[in-house]
Design a protein around this motif. Structure first.
Motif, PDB file in Angstrom:
ATOM      1  N   CYS A   1       0.870  -1.333  -0.200  1.00 23.73           N
ATOM      2  CA  CYS A   1       0.093   0.068   0.184  1.00 23.73           C
ATOM      3  C   CYS A   1       0.851   1.057  -0.011  1.00 23.73           C
ATOM      4  O   CYS A   1       0.574   2.260  -0.749  1.00 23.73           O
ATOM      5  CB  CYS A   1      -0.954  -0.081   1.183  1.00 23.73           C
ATOM      6  N   MET A   2       1.893   1.520   0.929  1.00 26.57           N
ATOM      7  CA  MET A   2       2.723   2.506   0.842  1.00 26.57           C
ATOM      8  C   MET A   2       3.462   2.676  -0.563  1.00 26.57           C
ATOM      9  O   MET A   2       3.548   3.839  -0.894  1.00 26.57           O
ATOM     10  CB  MET A   2       4.105   2.171   1.854  1.00 26.57           C
ATOM     11  N   LYS A   3       3.984   1.473  -1.110  1.00 25.22           N
ATOM     12  CA  LYS A   3       4.472   1.841  -2.597  1.00 25.22           C
ATOM     13  C   LYS A   3       3.359   2.496  -3.358  1.00 25.22           C
ATOM     14  O   LYS A   3       3.535   3.421  -4.302  1.00 25.22           O
ATOM     15  CB  LYS A   3       4.797   0.289  -3.300  1.00 25.22           C
ATOM     16  N   ILE A   4       2.075   1.957  -3.445  1.00 19.67           N
ATOM     17  CA  ILE A   4       0.895   2.443  -4.356  1.00 19.67           C
ATOM     18  C   ILE A   4       0.689   4.101  -4.008  1.00 19.67           C
ATOM     19  O   ILE A   4       0.622   4.811  -4.696  1.00 19.67           O
ATOM     20  CB  ILE A   4      -0.108   1.835  -4.151  1.00 19.67           C
ATOM     21  N   ILE A   5       0.624   4.135  -2.575  1.00 22.54           N
ATOM     22  CA  ILE A   5       0.559   5.704  -2.097  1.00 22.54           C
ATOM     23  C   ILE A   5       1.527   6.562  -2.822  1.00 22.54           C
ATOM     24  O   ILE A   5       1.392   7.796  -3.376  1.00 22.54           O
ATOM     25  CB  ILE A   5       0.678   5.794  -0.552  1.00 22.54           C
ATOM     26  N   GLN A   6       2.995   5.969  -2.698  1.00 21.26           N
ATOM     27  CA  GLN A   6       3.974   7.018  -3.465  1.00 21.26           C
ATOM     28  C   GLN A   6       3.814   7.222  -4.780  1.00 21.26           C
ATOM     29  O   GLN A   6       4.138   7.994  -5.340  1.00 21.26           O
ATOM     30  CB  GLN A   6       5.448   6.055  -3.041  1.00 21.26           C
ATOM     31  N   ALA A   7       3.404   5.864  -5.564  1.00 27.70           N
ATOM     32  CA  ALA A   7       3.139   6.036  -6.766  1.00 27.70           C
ATOM     33  C   ALA A   7       1.948   7.205  -7.140  1.00 27.70           C
ATOM     34  O   ALA A   7       2.002   7.712  -8.091  1.00 27.70           O
ATOM     35  CB  ALA A   7       2.925   4.633  -7.606  1.00 27.70           C
ATOM     36  N   ILE A   8       0.999   6.968  -6.499  1.00 27.49           N
ATOM     37  CA  ILE A   8      -0.123   8.092  -6.561  1.00 27.49           C
ATOM     38  C   ILE A   8       0.372   9.375  -6.524  1.00 27.49           C
ATOM     39  O   ILE A   8       0.123  10.392  -7.277  1.00 27.49           O
ATOM     40  CB  ILE A   8      -1.453   7.831  -5.594  1.00 27.49           C
ATOM     41  N   LEU A   9       1.198   9.602  -5.376  1.00 26.24           N
ATOM     42  CA  LEU A   9       1.446  11.124  -5.104  1.00 26.24           C
ATOM     43  C   LEU A   9       2.576  11.418  -6.104  1.00 26.24           C
ATOM     44  O   LEU A   9       2.710  12.735  -6.236  1.00 26.24           O
ATOM     45  CB  LEU A   9       2.130  11.145  -3.589  1.00 26.24           C
ATOM     46  N   ASP A  10       3.305  10.535  -6.573  1.00 23.49           N
ATOM     47  CA  ASP A  10       4.194  10.896  -7.688  1.00 23.49           C
ATOM     48  C   ASP A  10       3.558  11.017  -8.812  1.00 23.49           C
ATOM     49  O   ASP A  10       4.380  11.430 -10.102  1.00 23.49           O
ATOM     50  CB  ASP A  10       5.370  10.065  -7.447  1.00 23.49           C
ATOM     51  N   ASP A  11       2.281  10.801  -8.940  1.00 26.99           N
ATOM     52  CA  ASP A  11       1.486  10.653 -10.367  1.00 26.99           C
ATOM     53  C   ASP A  11       2.194   9.736 -11.331  1.00 26.99           C
ATOM     54  O   ASP A  11       2.360   9.778 -12.371  1.00 26.99           O
ATOM     55  CB  ASP A  11       1.439  12.140 -11.066  1.00 26.99           C
ATOM     56  N   GLU A  12       2.458   8.638 -10.833  1.00 28.03           N
ATOM     57  CA  GLU A  12       3.093   7.382 -11.575  1.00 28.03           C
ATOM     58  C   GLU A  12       2.057   6.187 -11.490  1.00 28.03           C
ATOM     59  O   GLU A  12       2.736   5.155 -12.139  1.00 28.03           O
ATOM     60  CB  GLU A  12       4.558   7.131 -11.153  1.00 28.03           C
ATOM     61  N   ALA A  13       1.153   6.254 -10.707  1.00 24.40           N
ATOM     62  CA  ALA A  13       0.270   4.931 -10.406  1.00 24.40           C
ATOM     63  C   ALA A  13      -0.504   4.786 -11.650  1.00 24.40           C
ATOM     64  O   ALA A  13      -1.125   5.880 -12.343  1.00 24.40           O
ATOM     65  CB  ALA A  13      -0.599   5.332  -9.173  1.00 24.40           C
ATOM     66  N   SER A  14      -0.894   3.518 -12.002  1.00 25.49           N
ATOM     67  CA  SER A  14      -1.695   3.206 -13.168  1.00 25.49           C
ATOM     68  C   SER A  14      -3.179   3.431 -12.695  1.00 25.49           C
ATOM     69  O   SER A  14      -3.557   3.730 -11.562  1.00 25.49           O
ATOM     70  CB  SER A  14      -1.531   1.833 -13.686  1.00 25.49           C
ATOM     71  N   GLU A  15      -3.998   3.517 -13.454  1.00 23.09           N
ATOM     72  CA  GLU A  15      -5.647   3.517 -13.329  1.00 23.09           C
ATOM     73  C   GLU A  15      -5.961   2.318 -12.405  1.00 23.09           C
ATOM     74  O   GLU A  15      -6.671   2.375 -11.243  1.00 23.09           O
ATOM     75  CB  GLU A  15      -6.478   3.714 -14.479  1.00 23.09           C
ATOM     76  N   ALA A  16      -5.539   1.430 -12.626  1.00 25.05           N
ATOM     77  CA  ALA A  16      -5.925  -0.038 -11.927  1.00 25.05           C
ATOM     78  C   ALA A  16      -5.287   0.348 -10.480  1.00 25.05           C
ATOM     79  O   ALA A  16      -6.115  -0.098  -9.534  1.00 25.05           O
ATOM     80  CB  ALA A  16      -5.295  -1.072 -12.633  1.00 25.05           C
ATOM     81  N   GLU A  17      -4.220   0.793 -10.405  1.00 24.98           N
ATOM     82  CA  GLU A  17      -3.516   0.903  -8.868  1.00 24.98           C
ATOM     83  C   GLU A  17      -4.578   1.865  -8.247  1.00 24.98           C
ATOM     84  O   GLU A  17      -4.617   1.729  -7.120  1.00 24.98           O
ATOM     85  CB  GLU A  17      -2.108   1.213  -9.071  1.00 24.98           C
ATOM     86  N   LYS A  18      -4.632   3.108  -8.877  1.00 29.54           N
ATOM     87  CA  LYS A  18      -5.602   4.067  -8.186  1.00 29.54           C
ATOM     88  C   LYS A  18      -6.892   3.535  -7.929  1.00 29.54           C
ATOM     89  O   LYS A  18      -7.360   3.869  -6.700  1.00 29.54           O
ATOM     90  CB  LYS A  18      -5.510   5.092  -9.393  1.00 29.54           C
ATOM     91  N   ASP A  19      -7.427   2.709  -8.743  1.00 30.52           N
ATOM     92  CA  ASP A  19      -8.955   2.040  -8.325  1.00 30.52           C
ATOM     93  C   ASP A  19      -8.746   1.310  -7.164  1.00 30.52           C
ATOM     94  O   ASP A  19      -9.664   1.296  -6.261  1.00 30.52           O
ATOM     95  CB  ASP A  19      -9.431   1.521  -9.483  1.00 30.52           C
ATOM     96  N   HIS A  20      -7.609   0.450  -7.240  1.00 33.34           N
ATOM     97  CA  HIS A  20      -7.470  -0.598  -6.079  1.00 33.34           C
ATOM     98  C   HIS A  20      -7.436   0.100  -5.067  1.00 33.34           C
ATOM     99  O   HIS A  20      -8.002  -0.164  -3.954  1.00 33.34           O
ATOM    100  CB  HIS A  20      -6.172  -1.559  -6.466  1.00 33.34           C
ATOM    101  N   PHE A  21      -6.450   1.216  -4.890  1.00 33.45           N
ATOM    102  CA  PHE A  21      -6.215   2.074  -3.612  1.00 33.45           C
ATOM    103  C   PHE A  21      -7.602   2.732  -3.231  1.00 33.45           C
ATOM    104  O   PHE A  21      -7.657   2.813  -1.970  1.00 33.45           O
ATOM    105  CB  PHE A  21      -5.020   3.062  -3.982  1.00 33.45           C
ATOM    106  N   ARG A  22      -8.260   3.287  -4.036  1.00 33.33           N
ATOM    107  CA  ARG A  22      -9.468   3.799  -3.811  1.00 33.33           C
ATOM    108  C   ARG A  22     -10.607   3.132  -2.920  1.00 33.33           C
ATOM    109  O   ARG A  22     -11.222   3.168  -1.880  1.00 33.33           O
ATOM    110  CB  ARG A  22     -10.282   4.477  -5.011  1.00 33.33           C
ATOM    111  N   GLU A  23     -10.570   1.700  -3.552  1.00 33.35           N
ATOM    112  CA  GLU A  23     -11.415   0.780  -2.828  1.00 33.35           C
ATOM    113  C   GLU A  23     -10.862   0.504  -1.392  1.00 33.35           C
ATOM    114  O   GLU A  23     -11.801   0.130  -0.584  1.00 33.35           O
ATOM    115  CB  GLU A  23     -11.572  -0.603  -3.660  1.00 33.35           C
ATOM    116  N   ASN A  24      -9.515   0.226  -1.282  1.00 34.96           N
ATOM    117  CA  ASN A  24      -8.897  -0.280  -0.140  1.00 34.96           C
ATOM    118  C   ASN A  24      -9.136   1.144   0.892  1.00 34.96           C
ATOM    119  O   ASN A  24      -9.390   0.695   2.074  1.00 34.96           O
ATOM    120  CB  ASN A  24      -7.625  -0.497  -0.328  1.00 34.96           C
TER     121      ASN A  24
END
Length: 95
Positions: free
Chosen positions: A28-51
């Motif tokens: 989750c921390m890796k995905i958070i960093q990717a989201i904040l760095d604007d490097e996350a895929s749409e699938a990662e963003k969707d998964h994180f929003r649900e979580n």
């Protein structure tokens, strides 16, 4: 008798239904960093929003990391790199 004193608020009910521990904290921390760095895929963003809707540690980690990043962005003065330094770096990389 006041009903509001005995009836839990929506927030209290929601928090009781949420997870208080995260089994996948490192991921989750890796995905958070990717989201904040604007490097996350749409699938990662969707998964994180649900979580994030279910996981208190992820909500708190996201808010903290975002706050830190926003604070740093406000404090840092961005200056262009001088051409002489840039040329030196490029020449050392190419040699």
């Amino acid at each position: 008798m006041n009903a509001s004193s005995t009836t839990p608020s929506v927030t209290e009910v929601a928090q009781k239904q949420m997870k208080h521990t995260c089994e996948h904290h490192a991921e989750c921390m890796k995905i958070i960093q990717a989201i904040l760095d604007d490097e996350a895929s749409e699938a990662e963003k969707d998964h994180f929003r649900e979580n994030m809707d279910k996981c208190i540690p992820c909500i708190e980690a996201y808010r903290l990391e975002k706050c830190i990043k926003d604070s740093l962005n406000m404090k840092i003065v961005k200056k262009p790199c001088p051409d002489s330094i840039l040329n030196t770096i490029i020449s050392k990389i190419n040699s």
